[in-house]
Design a protein around this motif. Structure first.
Motif: not given
Length: 422
Positions: A4-7, A28-34, A279-285
């Motif tokens: 997230i920080a890099e994007i 989102l175009a950079q976050l999501v990879e096909p 919980m979102m923050k604890q488990l993910g980026d």
């Protein structure tokens, strides 16, 4: 895979507390990879799937010059400007089999639609243009047609060895028919994305629960289900998850283990007394956004494990609008689809609308045709983000852009139509 920080560092003017709708799309175009996994499916199972590789035509379509009409085939060189033409009928060419005879000068061949053009003949006169004469002869009136009319050329649709469809295309009915016209029984497609979804909140009732004061029945799961189903995703319904850390953790871990994407509703607003954001923050980026839009200001995005996370607001209309504006395009990218989004339509507003520059607004609207044939649009009334009936009565969203101000009756506005989406 970028964090997230890099994007965020790559996006000019990125501010999670004041994102424009355009910036959300860019992020989102950079976050999501096909997805890269593919499978071979039968044509009957290919509708709305995304093509994994280019399809090269193994044959020419049509394979032969053929007639576009029921009529008479002849050598068009016999036509003379301003003069009628009389021809003797030498035989009949039927669809599905070549006529083996030979038509001499002054002769024609009765021909059916789709039949192979006999050798040496290049023009077809429609049957209704001709006059039958005695002795198996016809008369073509002057100026009825030109040489080459009503002949379909071999390969005019597709030529053997050329791409018929490109990778990334979402296969509609026409594309499925085209594949079948090439004699292809199966087609390579990207596998369906697996999407887990659930609603959060102690105030949410599941269908069948007894009513209680302050609680509301969950509608978001059903609208999200419908939008995901129509998009062609493989669905994992995790139900309603109460605001308890252990239940939320279990749901997120289960979703991340099984799905490519996770869609939640509720629990992402500022100051909400629940554990969803924590919980979102604890488990993910994960990033938590305030988007300059209405409805649907709060949103969470990121990754939990290998799954992309979309944390949508809790109000029913805000859920649907943020899904249509952001989640749907992102999931299409996940599916490998490369087609641009459908264009916004232009319609005249039938009423004045108040709008402050600096945010994008999505008003529920109903588009119709005015007496002069132009498109017109009116709002569906109360635009509150909890008024789900307004989405039922609408056939599109009036998109009032970030820099746009007040709209006067008669002004032209952009509309995102629902047809095929909702």
């Amino acid at each position: 895979m970028s964090t997230i920080a890099e994007i965020a560092a790559r996006l000019q003017g990125y501010d999670p507390q004041a994102l424009s709708a355009t910036q959300v799309g860019e992020f989102l175009a950079q976050l999501v990879e096909p997805l890269r996994e593919t499978e071979q499916v039968a044509i009957f199972d290919a509708l709305d799937r995304v093509l994994a590789r280019d399809v090269v035509s193994p044959i020419s379509v049509p394979p032969h010059d053929n007639s576009a009409m029921d009529g008479y085939a002849f050598d068009g060189a016999q036509l003379q400007p301003g003069q009628p033409l009389e021809l003797e009928v030498a035989g009949t060419a039927l669809a599905g089999a070549a006529w083996r005879g030979t038509a001499a000068a002054g002769q024609c061949v009765k021909i059916m639609t789709g039949a192979i053009m006999p050798a040496g003949l290049d023009t077809v006169v429609p049957q209704e243009f001709t006059q039958l004469l005695d002795g198996d002869r016809i008369r073509i009136p002057p100026r009825a047609l030109r040489r080459g009319d009503n002949r379909r050329l071999a390969g005019e649709d597709l030529r053997a060895g050329e791409p018929a469809l490109r990778a990334g295309q979402r296969l509609g009915p026409a594309a499925c028919g085209l594949l079948a016209s090439l004699g292809l029984a199966t087609v390579p497609v990207v596998r369906r994305p697996r999407v887990a979804f659930f609603s959060t909140g102690d105030e949410i009732l599941s269908l069948g629960d007894a009513r209680r004061e302050g609680a509301v029945y969950d509608s978001n799961r059903y609208t999200v289900f419908g939008m995901l189903k129509r998009l062609g995703c493989e669905l994992i319904d995790l139900g309603v998850v109460p605001d308890r850390p252990e239940r939320l953790e279990a749901a997120f871990r289960d979703a991340a283990a099984r799905a490519d994407a996770i869609v939640t509703s509720g629990g992402v607003s500022v100051g909400e007394a629940d554990f969803t954001k924590a919980m979102m923050k604890q488990l993910g980026d994960v990033a938590f956004w305030k988007i300059a839009m209405r409805p649907g200001r709060p949103m969470a995005v990121g990754r939990i494990g290998g799954s992309v996370l979309f944390g949508l607001p809790g109000n029913p209309v805000a859920v649907m609008v943020t899904f249509l504006a952001f989640v749907r395009p992102a999931l299409l990218r996940l599916m490998g689809a490369t087609a641009p989004p459908p264009p916004l339509l232009k319609a005249r507003s039938q009423e004045a609308m108040r709008k402050k520059p600096g945010r994008t607004e999505y008003q529920r609207g109903f588009v119709s045709t005015a007496a002069d044939g132009a498109l017109q649009v009116r709002t569906t009334g109360n635009q509150g983000s909890g008024v789900l009936s307004s989405m039922v009565h609408a056939n599109g969203l009036i998109v009032l852009h970030h820099g746009q101000g007040n709209v006067a009756a008669g002004d032209e506005v952009d509309v995102m139509m629902f047809d095929g989406v909702l």
